[in-house]
Design an enzyme around this catalytic site. Structure first.
Site, PDB file in Angstrom:
ATOM      1  CB  SER A 109      -0.921   0.026   1.219  1.00  0.00           C
ATOM      2  OG  SER A 109      -1.567   1.277   1.288  1.00  0.00           O
TER       3      SER A 109
ATOM      4  CB  SER B  72      -2.515   4.593   2.082  1.00  0.00           C
ATOM      5  OG  SER B  72      -3.424   4.456   1.011  1.00  0.00           O
TER       6      SER B  72
ATOM      7  CE  LYS C 131     -11.558   0.416  -1.667  1.00  0.00           C
ATOM      8  NZ  LYS C 131     -11.492   1.124  -2.946  1.00  0.00           N
TER       9      LYS C 131
ATOM     10  CG  ASN D 165     -12.213   5.426  -0.028  1.00  0.00           C
ATOM     11  OD1 ASN D 165     -12.997   6.145   0.591  1.00  0.00           O
ATOM     12  ND2 ASN D 165     -11.286   5.930  -0.832  1.00  0.00           N
TER      13      ASN D 165
ATOM     14  N   GLY E 264     -15.028  -1.564 -17.997  1.00  0.00           N
ATOM     15  CA  GLY E 264     -14.946  -2.251 -16.709  1.00  0.00           C
ATOM     16  C   GLY E 264     -16.252  -2.162 -15.961  1.00  0.00           C
ATOM     17  CB  ALA E 265     -18.728  -3.820 -14.796  1.00  0.00           C
TER      18      ALA E 265
ATOM     19  CB  ALA F 214     -12.075   0.986  -9.640  1.00  0.00           C
TER      20      ALA F 214
ATOM     21  CE1 TYR G 266      -0.318   2.759  -7.632  1.00  0.00           C
ATOM     22  CE2 TYR G 266      -2.691   2.962  -7.866  1.00  0.00           C
ATOM     23  CZ  TYR G 266      -1.587   2.546  -7.148  1.00  0.00           C
ATOM     24  OH  TYR G 266      -1.762   1.917  -5.946  1.00  0.00           O
TER      25      TYR G 266
ATOM     26  N   GLY H 246      -3.095   7.334 -13.828  1.00  0.00           N
ATOM     27  CA  GLY H 246      -3.890   6.932 -12.673  1.00  0.00           C
ATOM     28  C   GLY H 246      -3.388   7.383 -11.310  1.00  0.00           C
TER      29      GLY H 246
HETATM   30  P1  ATR Z   1     -11.604  -3.424  -8.852  1.00  0.00           P
HETATM   31  O1  ATR Z   1     -12.382  -3.528  -7.574  1.00  0.00           O
HETATM   32  O2  ATR Z   1     -10.187  -2.991  -8.655  1.00  0.00           O
HETATM   33  O3  ATR Z   1     -12.304  -2.644  -9.913  1.00  0.00           O
HETATM   34  P2  ATR Z   1     -12.502  -5.976  -9.806  1.00  0.00           P
HETATM   35  O4  ATR Z   1     -13.781  -5.747  -9.113  1.00  0.00           O
HETATM   36  O5  ATR Z   1     -11.847  -7.303  -9.678  1.00  0.00           O
HETATM   37  O6  ATR Z   1     -11.420  -4.925  -9.373  1.00  0.00           O
HETATM   38  O7  ATR Z   1     -12.720  -5.631 -11.363  1.00  0.00           O
HETATM   39  C1  ATR Z   1     -11.762  -5.898 -12.321  1.00  0.00           C
HETATM   40  C2  ATR Z   1     -12.267  -5.426 -13.692  1.00  0.00           C
HETATM   41  O8  ATR Z   1     -11.267  -5.736 -14.661  1.00  0.00           O
HETATM   42  C3  ATR Z   1     -13.547  -6.113 -14.149  1.00  0.00           C
HETATM   43  O9  ATR Z   1     -14.271  -5.214 -14.971  1.00  0.00           O
HETATM   44  C4  ATR Z   1     -12.997  -7.272 -14.966  1.00  0.00           C
HETATM   45  O10 ATR Z   1     -13.866  -7.775 -15.950  1.00  0.00           O
HETATM   46  P3  ATR Z   1     -14.896  -8.980 -15.590  1.00  0.00           P
HETATM   47  O11 ATR Z   1     -16.025  -8.330 -14.850  1.00  0.00           O
HETATM   48  O12 ATR Z   1     -15.311  -9.536 -16.899  1.00  0.00           O
HETATM   49  O13 ATR Z   1     -14.128  -9.952 -14.747  1.00  0.00           O
HETATM   50  C5  ATR Z   1     -11.832  -6.597 -15.648  1.00  0.00           C
HETATM   51  N1  ATR Z   1     -10.823  -7.570 -16.100  1.00  0.00           N
HETATM   52  C6  ATR Z   1      -9.902  -8.221 -15.357  1.00  0.00           C
HETATM   53  N2  ATR Z   1      -9.154  -9.029 -16.125  1.00  0.00           N
HETATM   54  C7  ATR Z   1      -9.635  -8.907 -17.401  1.00  0.00           C
HETATM   55  C8  ATR Z   1      -9.287  -9.473 -18.666  1.00  0.00           C
HETATM   56  N3  ATR Z   1      -8.272 -10.363 -18.782  1.00  0.00           N
HETATM   57  N4  ATR Z   1      -9.990  -9.097 -19.755  1.00  0.00           N
HETATM   58  C9  ATR Z   1     -11.006  -8.206 -19.669  1.00  0.00           C
HETATM   59  N5  ATR Z   1     -11.371  -7.622 -18.495  1.00  0.00           N
HETATM   60  C10 ATR Z   1     -10.707  -7.964 -17.388  1.00  0.00           C
END
Ligand code: ATR
Length: 287
Positions: free
Chosen positions: A20, A22, A72, A93, A137-138, A141, A228, A249
């Site tokens: 970390s 932080s 979290k 957080n 992404g979903a 973050a 980052y 980042g």
């Molecule tokens: P955080 O809390 O840091 O956002 P997370 O909840 O594990 O981490 O989310 C990781 C993100 O990266 C997700 O959107 C994940 O896609 P999936 O929902 O399909 O898993 C994406 N991700 C991680 N590895 C990936 C890969 N090899 N290809 C495409 N997306 C990826």
């Protein structure tokens, strides 16, 4: 000798978080503002969460904590109050003490938006607000990023994720604030957007790069990565080659710490990342 037991302190709570950054940030500000305090890592297994929070809560010297993976969400069970932004983001957080009560908040959306404002000029920022934005992404973050964008008045948000259902779930979650279009992962470089934002783990050290052909995105002029490590991902390098504006980042990490430090130690630390290469940025990047 200083009695450390009597020193105010704050913590970052997580599991497997020796990496970390932080402590570097908060201890830098403690020194800068001559505050007698410290900021330490509390790295615990899930079965120790309960007793750790009880112990910290009853300690008058403890001012609060940042919370990271994997607590979290779980932390919410121990709090007296979770504010609206943390509820909307679905994660806490930062926890601080108010009149003996534990309050949970989330400073990640603030960190994301402040970093964007620091790296774009005012016209660019206002223009970006009017154009479509694609968020990749979903994960955890992503919710903070989208909450930040919606609160800031971005008009047209699109989300795409490898796992479509998670993107849909995220869009549904924010439906009461604004409707967000869900795009198929295979169509991510077929959409005309002014800005793209990577919130996936792709591009991070030990992950594959994000494969997207920016050249196909005609009106795209801004590319943001919340990764980052490394600071300049392949995505950002590609954007730079195409003369697009890039946003790294590290600033999100620094700006999210700013209100947290104030909540812990009662001092709003100065932070201006408009000029790259500030002392604190170099410190956190280990340069
Ligand atoms: P955080 O809390 O840091 O956002 P997370 O909840 O594990 O981490 O989310 C990781 C993100 O990266 C997700 O959107 C994940 O896609 P999936 O929902 O399909 O898993 C994406 N991700 C991680 N590895 C990936 C890969 N090899 N290809 C495409 N997306 C990826």
């Amino acid at each position: 000798m200083k009695n450390l037991e009597m020193t105010l302190y704050a913590t970052v709570l997580g599991e497997g978080i020796s990496y970390s950054k932080s402590p570097l940030i908060h201890n830098y500000w403690l020194k800068k503002y001559n505050i007698e305090g410290r900021y330490v890592i509390v790295d615990i297994a899930p079965d120790k969460l309960d007793e750790t929070i009880k112990r910290l809560k009853s300690d008058d010297q403890w001012r609060g904590t940042n919370v990271t993976i994997p607590y979290k969400q779980k932390i919410m069970d121990y709090l007296d109050e979770v504010d609206e932004r943390a509820q909307m983001i679905g994660a806490v957080n930062t926890v601080y003490k108010k009149e003996g009560l534990l309050i949970g908040t989330n400073t990640d959306a603030y960190g994301f938006i402040e970093n964007l404002k620091a790296k774009l000029d005012a016209d660019q920022f206002d223009n970006a607000k009017q154009k479509p934005v694609l968020v990749l992404g979903a994960g955890g973050a992503t919710y903070a990023v989208i909450y930040g964008l919606l609160k800031e008045g971005f008009k047209n948000l699109n989300i795409t994720n490898r796992t479509y259902d998670k993107a849909k779930k995220c869009a549904d979650h924010f439906m009461k604030l604004k409707s967000i279009n869900v795009i198929d992962w295979d169509d991510k470089d077929h959409l005309d957007v002014g800005m793209i934002i990577n919130t996936t783990s792709l591009g991070m050290i030990n992950y594959p790069p994000l494969n997207i052909d920016l050249e196909k995105l005609d009106i795209c002029s801004i590319v943001v990565d919340i990764v980052y490590n490394p600071l300049h991902t392949e995505l950002l390098n590609q954007a730079k080659r195409l003369d697009m504006t890039i946003v790294t980042g590290i600033g999100m990490l620094l700006y999210q710490a700013q209100p947290a430090f104030n909540l812990f130690f009662g001092q709003y630390p100065e932070l201006d990342l408009r000029v790259a290469g500030s002392e604190i940025e170099r410190l956190v990047l280990g340069q």
